[in-house]
Design a protein around this motif. Structure first.
Motif, PDB file in Angstrom:
ATOM      1  N   MET A 140      -4.584  -2.496  -2.471  1.00 27.25           N
ATOM      2  CA  MET A 140      -3.242  -2.650  -1.924  1.00 27.25           C
ATOM      3  C   MET A 140      -3.015  -4.028  -1.301  1.00 27.25           C
ATOM      4  N   ARG A 156      -0.156  -1.382  -5.867  1.00 29.58           N
ATOM      5  CA  ARG A 156       0.698  -2.097  -4.913  1.00 29.58           C
ATOM      6  C   ARG A 156       2.082  -2.344  -5.513  1.00 29.58           C
ATOM      7  N   VAL A 159       4.082   0.944  -5.643  1.00 27.47           N
ATOM      8  CA  VAL A 159       4.618   1.358  -4.333  1.00 27.47           C
ATOM      9  C   VAL A 159       5.849   0.522  -3.969  1.00 27.47           C
ATOM     10  N   LYS A 160       5.800  -0.770  -4.234  1.00 32.01           N
ATOM     11  CA  LYS A 160       6.966  -1.631  -3.954  1.00 32.01           C
ATOM     12  C   LYS A 160       8.154  -1.208  -4.804  1.00 32.01           C
ATOM     13  N   ILE A 182       3.784   7.029   0.453  1.00 27.31           N
ATOM     14  CA  ILE A 182       3.582   5.621   0.800  1.00 27.31           C
ATOM     15  C   ILE A 182       2.664   5.478   2.004  1.00 27.31           C
ATOM     16  N   ASP A 186      -0.920   3.519   1.518  1.00 29.67           N
ATOM     17  CA  ASP A 186      -1.091   2.242   2.216  1.00 29.67           C
ATOM     18  C   ASP A 186      -1.591   2.503   3.639  1.00 29.67           C
ATOM     19  N   ASN A 188      -3.966   1.155   5.332  1.00 28.62           N
ATOM     20  CA  ASN A 188      -4.272  -0.056   6.103  1.00 28.62           C
ATOM     21  C   ASN A 188      -3.048  -0.922   6.354  1.00 28.62           C
ATOM     22  N   ARG A 189      -1.886  -0.439   5.925  1.00 21.45           N
ATOM     23  CA  ARG A 189      -0.625  -1.169   6.104  1.00 21.45           C
ATOM     24  C   ARG A 189      -0.726  -2.588   5.530  1.00 21.45           C
ATOM     25  N   SER A 190      -1.251  -2.654   4.307  1.00 24.54           N
ATOM     26  CA  SER A 190      -1.349  -3.939   3.610  1.00 24.54           C
ATOM     27  C   SER A 190      -0.007  -4.364   3.042  1.00 24.54           C
ATOM     28  N   LEU A 191       0.858  -3.399   2.795  1.00 24.27           N
ATOM     29  CA  LEU A 191       2.187  -3.703   2.247  1.00 24.27           C
ATOM     30  C   LEU A 191       3.278  -3.491   3.285  1.00 24.27           C
TER      31      LEU A 191
END
Length: 299
Positions: A140, A156, A159-160, A182, A186, A188-191
């Motif tokens: 991600m 990634r 998801v976007k 979502i 995600d 680790n909150r990478s996005l």
């Protein structure tokens, strides 16, 4: 459970003559009875008591059926086969130009939100997601284009695309399903972090707001307007939000709030209202479970 989840999703996609996993009809009835959250109620819950009584009778008849060891072993064997072939099976439903998993690839002209959510959840709830490593890019983190394999499905990017898709706030089935998917993918909150653009922030805020606003309400009593299954999806999304909220001692960056999300992607008072909404979900679920047990005991 991950295998069962994937099998249920796959059964909806594949024709029965090919790979679809289909439980015998008594097992379906038994499974439905064991999960009270998926029992549907009418919009105004007029026939709730009659539905519960019918379910109690059906459950009693199912209880008389006993499955042999060979039958149970056969089901397990079919599930294992589906899981082994999962990467190829899932990839066959993917449409690269839409970044979407579609029920009928080639027939859609925009991303299929629900199908894509269930496909992603099937991937990430598998006990060993590394089985998808040859066909799906599970990273991600934001990487340069040259660092990603063009032959792999970019999670990634999917998801976007989901966040930017044309879903509607009033579709209260898709909204909590999308939000929960979502948040879980995600982790680790990478996005979904402080570096999100304004459009993604706005779309995420819409998801959180709609999920909280459609919580069960005490004043509706046993006449909640949403089905048990949708109430479950809302509770699942709210649980993900509350559980992923950083504790005070863990917060190292300002501007991060409920669910580890940026404040710009949250409605006012989100932390307080989300906890209230989750509490109402627990109350309604507990009350309904007690009611169904009472109906069952009463015969």
């Amino acid at each position: 459970m991950s295998v069962l989840f994937y099998a249920a999703w796959l059964a909806a996609f594949l024709p029965a003559s090919n790979y679809a996993f289909v439980l015998p009809s008594p097992a379906i009835t038994k499974l439905a009875k064991s999960e009270p959250s998926i029992i549907q109620q009418s919009p105004r819950c007029i026939h709730k008591q009659s539905i519960l009584s019918t379910n109690a009778v059906a459950a009693s008849s199912v209880a008389d059926h006993h499955y042999s060891f060979e039958e149970i072993k056969a089901v397990e064997s079919r599930l294992e086969q589906i899981e082994r072939n999962a990467p190829d099976l899932l990839s066959s439903f993917y449409e690269p130009h839409l970044k979407s998993f579609s029920v009928r690839p080639g027939s859609a002209n925009e991303i299929s939100v629900t199908s894509t959510c269930f496909a992603l959840r099937a991937i990430f709830t598998t006990g060993d997601s590394s089985i998808f490593s040859d066909s799906i890019d599970l990273n991600m983190m934001e990487l340069k284009l040259n660092d990603r394999s063009p032959k792999k499905i970019p999670v990634r990017g999917v998801v976007k695309a989901l966040l930017r898709a044309r879903w509607r706030e009033e579709d209260i089935f898709q909204v909590p399903l999308l939000l929960s998917t979502i948040l879980k993918i995600d982790k680790n909150r990478s996005l979904i972090n402080l570096e999100m653009d304004d459009e993604l922030c706005h779309r995420l805020k819409q998801l959180v707001t709609a999920t909280i606003e459609n919580r069960p309400k005490r004043r509706n009593g046993i006449g909640q307007p949403l089905s048990y299954y949708i109430q479950y999806l809302i509770a699942d999304a709210l649980t993900s939000l509350v559980e992923s909220t950083p504790q005070n001692s863990d917060v190292t960056t300002e501007g991060i709030g409920l669910g580890g999300l940026p404040d710009a992607a949250l409605p006012d008072g989100a932390a307080r209202t989300a906890l209230l909404a989750l509490t109402r979900c627990a109350e309604v679920s507990y009350n309904e479970l007690c009611r169904q047990l009472a109906f069952r005991s009463a015969g």
